[in-house]
Design a protein around this motif. Structure first.
Motif, mmCIF file in Angstrom:
data_model
loop_
_atom_site.group_PDB
_atom_site.id
_atom_site.type_symbol
_atom_site.label_atom_id
_atom_site.label_comp_id
_atom_site.label_asym_id
_atom_site.label_seq_id
_atom_site.Cartn_x
_atom_site.Cartn_y
_atom_site.Cartn_z
ATOM 1 N N SER A 298 9.865 -3.249 -5.825
ATOM 2 C CA SER A 298 9.090 -3.582 -4.635
ATOM 3 C C SER A 298 8.083 -4.662 -4.954
ATOM 4 O O SER A 298 7.503 -4.699 -6.038
ATOM 5 N N THR A 299 7.889 -5.565 -3.991
ATOM 6 C CA THR A 299 6.854 -6.594 -4.150
ATOM 7 C C THR A 299 5.475 -6.017 -3.889
ATOM 8 O O THR A 299 4.466 -6.647 -4.202
ATOM 9 N N ILE A 300 5.423 -4.812 -3.290
ATOM 10 C CA ILE A 300 4.150 -4.143 -3.042
ATOM 11 C C ILE A 300 3.865 -3.197 -4.198
ATOM 12 O O ILE A 300 4.707 -2.384 -4.573
ATOM 13 N N SER A 301 2.692 -3.306 -4.782
ATOM 14 C CA SER A 301 2.337 -2.475 -5.921
ATOM 15 C C SER A 301 2.125 -1.027 -5.489
ATOM 16 O O SER A 301 1.678 -0.744 -4.377
ATOM 17 N N HIS A 302 2.459 -0.126 -6.404
ATOM 18 C CA HIS A 302 2.231 1.291 -6.151
ATOM 19 C C HIS A 302 0.735 1.563 -6.093
ATOM 20 O O HIS A 302 -0.029 1.115 -6.946
ATOM 21 N N MET A 303 0.317 2.304 -5.044
ATOM 22 C CA MET A 303 -1.081 2.699 -4.901
ATOM 23 C C MET A 303 -1.149 4.211 -4.816
ATOM 24 O O MET A 303 -0.322 4.850 -4.143
ATOM 25 N N ASP A 304 -2.112 4.815 -5.510
ATOM 26 C CA ASP A 304 -2.226 6.267 -5.528
ATOM 27 C C ASP A 304 -2.530 6.798 -4.134
ATOM 28 O O ASP A 304 -3.389 6.258 -3.427
ATOM 29 N N PRO A 305 -1.835 7.848 -3.722
ATOM 30 C CA PRO A 305 -2.105 8.429 -2.402
ATOM 31 C C PRO A 305 -3.539 8.942 -2.314
ATOM 32 O O PRO A 305 -4.097 9.462 -3.287
ATOM 33 N N ARG A 306 -4.129 8.810 -1.147
ATOM 34 C CA ARG A 306 -5.445 9.382 -0.923
ATOM 35 C C ARG A 306 -5.667 9.586 0.571
ATOM 36 O O ARG A 306 -5.069 8.904 1.395
ATOM 37 N N SER A 307 -6.530 10.545 0.881
ATOM 38 C CA SER A 307 -6.871 10.825 2.266
ATOM 39 C C SER A 307 -8.288 10.345 2.536
ATOM 40 O O SER A 307 -9.059 10.073 1.615
ATOM 41 N N SER A 308 -8.622 10.240 3.806
ATOM 42 C CA SER A 308 -9.936 9.746 4.188
ATOM 43 C C SER A 308 -10.257 10.228 5.586
ATOM 44 O O SER A 308 -9.358 10.320 6.439
ATOM 45 N N SER A 309 -11.523 10.526 5.840
ATOM 46 C CA SER A 309 -11.929 10.903 7.193
ATOM 47 C C SER A 309 -11.765 9.745 8.156
ATOM 48 O O SER A 309 -11.645 9.950 9.373
#
Length: 576
Positions: A298-309
Motif C-alpha cells: 500500500s502507498t498509505i502507511s500503516h497507522m495504529d488504530p485509535r479511538s477518539s471522542s
C-alpha cells in the motif's frame, strides 16, 4: 438502551472507581458470571467444541444495509445503501489473535443513484482486519468510498479511526472468538441484566473489562442473542448497536457438533435494522492460503488504530457503511482556515455572507443580525471551528440561531457544538423528536411548520426558513432565505440557501436532479421567492461567490420550470 444500574456497574468496574468494589462482591459476581457463561457454552455445543474452532467462514448470497441518518424519514431508517449484495466473511482465531477478511459486493440503492445519476453503482472490495498490538485494517481490493473517482482502486491501509471501528466490529461479529475470550477471563467477568421493551425480553449480560462489548444471553435457551456495542451518538445520545444472532443450526466439524447462527442483523437502538445478511454456507476451520489475511502493498502507511471522542465509533460506523467516510477532518484546519465573503458583490446587504472551513465542499450561509448571528447547517467538525471564528471576528456577537437544512449527518452532525455555544436550534416541528437527546437535551429549540415559517428580522436584514410536507430529499428538508429588511426589487440582493437538492454549477445531471429540483422550485414560487434571487448551494462548484452560487432563474430554466416574473408574485411578503 442500557439501564442506569448497568451503566453504574460498568463505571465502577471499568472506570477510575473500580477499586471501591469490595473484593468479595467482585468474586461473587464473577462466580455467577462464570456459571452463566458455562451454560451458554454448553447451549451452543460445549467447551471442547468451542476450543476446536480455530477459523470460520460465512458465505452470504444476501447482504443488505441501510443508512441510519442519511434517510428520508427523521426517526427511522428507510433508505438502502447496499442492495443486491453478497459477501464472504472469514475469521482466523489462531494464537488468540483475531483476523478477519471481508469480500463484499453490492450495488448502491436507488436513493443514491437518483441523486447522483453518474455515480458508479457497483461496489466490489476486499479488506483484511487484525486485532492486537499490531492491529490494522487494509483494503486489498477496491473501496467503498462514495466519492472515489475509481472505486475499483484499492484504498490500502485505513486511517486510525476507521481501523479502530473495523476491529471493534470484527470482535462483535466473531462470536466464537468472543466466547473464548470470556472463557479465558471468566474470573473478571461482570454479570448483570437488561430489560429491552422493543425485544420484549429481559437478558442476562456478560462483559469483560477492557472490551466495550456486552453479550446479551437469552434467559430461556442460554443462547447468545446479541453482542451489544454501547455508543455515544452525536444526535441520538447514548445508544446501542446490537449485532443480533438467530436461526441457530447444528454444524458438524472434525468430530464435533456446534450450533451457529445463520442470520445476523445489526439493530440500532433496538429498532433500526442497518445491516442484514443470511449465511448460506458456513465452514468451520477452513484451509486458508498463507497470505489470505495479509495486507497488500500500500502507498498509505500503516497507522495504529485509535479511538477518539472527536470521532466516536458511531460516527465512523455511520459514515463508513454509507460510503461517506473520508478520514478525519484535517488537523491543520482551525479558525484561521475560515473563508468568508458577502453573497452580493455590489455592496448590497453585506450582512448576508457565505463561508466555508478549509475547502469549499460545505458552504454555509451566515447572516449578521443586530443582536447576533444566524447560520445555516452544522457540518461535523467544522462547526466548532465556526463557533471559534465567530468569537474572534464578529465583534463580540454570538451565534444565536442554527438552522439545519435537514437531519443528514453531514449537514447536522456538528449541531451540538453550536448549541453548546448558546445558540437556539431552529427546526421544523417534524424534526423535534430526532434532536431531543443532543447535548442531553440542554438547549433551546424553536419549531415552525408550513403555515408559520420561521422569520426573524431587524432594521437591516431579514431571514426566513420554509418547510413543506412534500419536502424533497428528506422529511425535514428546508430552504432558507435572507434579504434586506425591506426587499422591493431585483436591484437589492435576495439569497436562497439549499442543500443537496440543487448544487449550483454542476449541471442538471451531475450533483442534482430535476426530479428533486422541480418540487423545490414550485415550493419557492408558492412562498413568494423572487425569480431574481441568488441560489446558494451547500455543495457544488461554480465561478460565482464562494463557488456554489447561481441565479434562481437559471436553475429554473435548467429544470424546465416556468418561474413567474418577480413583478407578478411575492414582493409584498418581503417588505413589512
Amino acid at each position: 438502551m442500557i439501564n442506569s444500574k448497568l451503566l453504574s456497574q460498568l463505571l465502577l468496574l471499568i472506570g477510575a472507581g473500580a477499586h471501591t468494589l469490595h473484593a468479595t462482591e467482585v468474586a461473587r459476581n464473577a462466580g455467577k458470571a462464570a456459571a452463566v457463561l458455562d451454560r451458554t457454552i454448553q447451549a451452543i455445543g460445549g467447551t471442547q467444541a468451542l476450543n476446536a474452532v480455530n477459523g470460520l467462514q460465512y458465505h452470504s448470497s444476501l447482504f443488505r444495509s441501510q443508512t441510519l441518518t442519511q434517510s428520508y424519514n427523521v426517526i427511522r431508517s428507510d433508505q438502502g445503501v447496499a442492495e443486491a449484495g453478497s459477501q464472504s466473511v472469514s475469521f482466523s482465531f489462531a494464537e488468540k489473535q483475531l483476523k478477519q477478511r471481508i469480500d463484499r459486493k453490492y450495488q448502491y440503492g436507488d436513493y443514491w443513484i437518483w441523486a447522483f445519476p453518474n455515480l458508479q453503482p457497483d461496489i466490489d472490495y476486499s479488506m483484511v482486519v487484525q486485532s492486537g498490538p499490531n492491529g490494522f485494517a487494509c483494503f486489498n481490493k477496491g473501496q467503498n468510498s462514495f466519492f472515489a473517482e475509481d472505486p475499483s482502486q484499492p484504498l490500502g491501509f485505513a486511517d486510525p479511526f476507521l481501523a479502530d471501528y473495523l476491529i471493534h466490529s470484527a470482535q462483535q461479529l466473531a462470536l466464537p472468538h468472543l466466547l473464548k475470550s470470556f472463557l479465558e477471563n471468566q474470573s473478571s467477568l461482570l454479570l448483570s441484566s437488561v430489560v429491552e421493551k422493543n425485544y420484549d425480553a429481559e437478558f442476562t449480560t456478560l462483559q469483560m473489562p477492557g472490551l466495550d462489548l456486552l453479550l446479551l444471553i437469552d434467559r430461556s435457551t442460554f443462547l447468545p442473542f446479541a453482542v451489544r456495542a454501547p455508543e455515544n451518538h452525536l444526535i441520538f445520545g447514548p445508544s446501542t448497536s446490537d449485532m443480533i444472532f438467530f436461526n441457530y443450526t447444528n454444524v458438524s466439524f472434525d468430530g464435533h457438533h456446534m450450533r451457529f447462527p445463520h442470520r445476523i442483523q445489526t439493530l440500532y437502538n433496538t429498532v433500526s435494522v442497518i445491516e442484514d445478511f443470511v449465511i448460506d454456507e458456513l465452514t468451520v476451520n477452513p484451509k486458508f492460503e498463507a497470505d489470505f489475511f495479509s495486507p497488500s502493498n500500500s502507498t498509505i502507511s500503516h497507522m495504529d488504530p485509535r479511538s477518539s471522542s472527536d470521532y466516536p465509533r458511531s460516527e465512523v460506523h455511520e459514515f463508513f457503511e454509507t460510503g461517506l467516510w473520508g478520514g478525519p477532518f484535517p488537523e491543520q484546519f482551525n479558525s484561521s482556515s475560515v473563508q468568508i465573503a458577502p453573497v452580493f458583490h455590489n455592496g448590497s446587504t453585506p450582512e448576508i455572507m457565505n463561508l466555508f472551513v478549509g475547502y469549499p465542499d460545505y458552504i454555509q450561509m451566515l447572516v449578521e443580525m443586530e443582536d447576533g448571528i444566524i447560520i445555516t447547517d452544522a457540518p461535523a467538525f467544522r462547526s466548532r471551528i465556526v463557533v471559534e471564528w465567530v468569537k474572534k471576528n464578529m465583534g463580540g456577537k454570538k451565534i444565536t440561531h442554527v438552522v439545519p437544512s435537514h437531519h443528514h449527518r453531514d449537514h447536522a452532525g456538528g449541531v451540538g457544538d453550536i448549541l453548546a455555544a448558546g445558540a437556539a436550534l431552529v427546526i421544523p416541528e417534524v424534526a423535534k423528536p430526532l434532536y431531543a437527546n443532543v447535548n442531553g437535551g440542554d438547549f433551546k429549540v424553536i419549531t415552525y411548520n408550513e403555515e408559520k415559517p420561521f422569520i426573524l428580522k431587524d432594521r437591516k436584514v431579514q431571514f426566513a426558513s420554509f418547510w413543506h410536507p412534500r419536502a424533497a430529499h428528506a422529511e425535514d428538508w428546508v430552504f432558507s432565505v435572507a434579504a434586506p429588511a425591506c426587499w422591493t426589487d431585483a436591484s437589492s440582493g435576495f439569497a436562497l440557501f439549499n442543500a443537496d437538492v440543487v448544487s449550483p454549477g454542476s449541471g442538471p445531471a451531475a450533483r442534482w436532479d430535476t426530479g428533486y429540483a422541480r418540487g423545490f422550485l414550485l415550493d419557492a414560487i408558492a412562498d413568494g421567492i423572487p425569480k431574481s434571487a441568488t441560489l446558494i448551494g451547500a455543495h457544488g462548484s461554480s465561478e460565482i461567490g464562494l463557488g456554489t452560487q447561481d441565479s434562481l432563474a437559471h436553475v429554473a430554466e435548467l429544470a424546465g420550470v416556468p418561474y413567474p416574473d418577480p413583478n407578478t408574485t411575492g414582493q409584498h411578503k418581503w417588505c413589512y
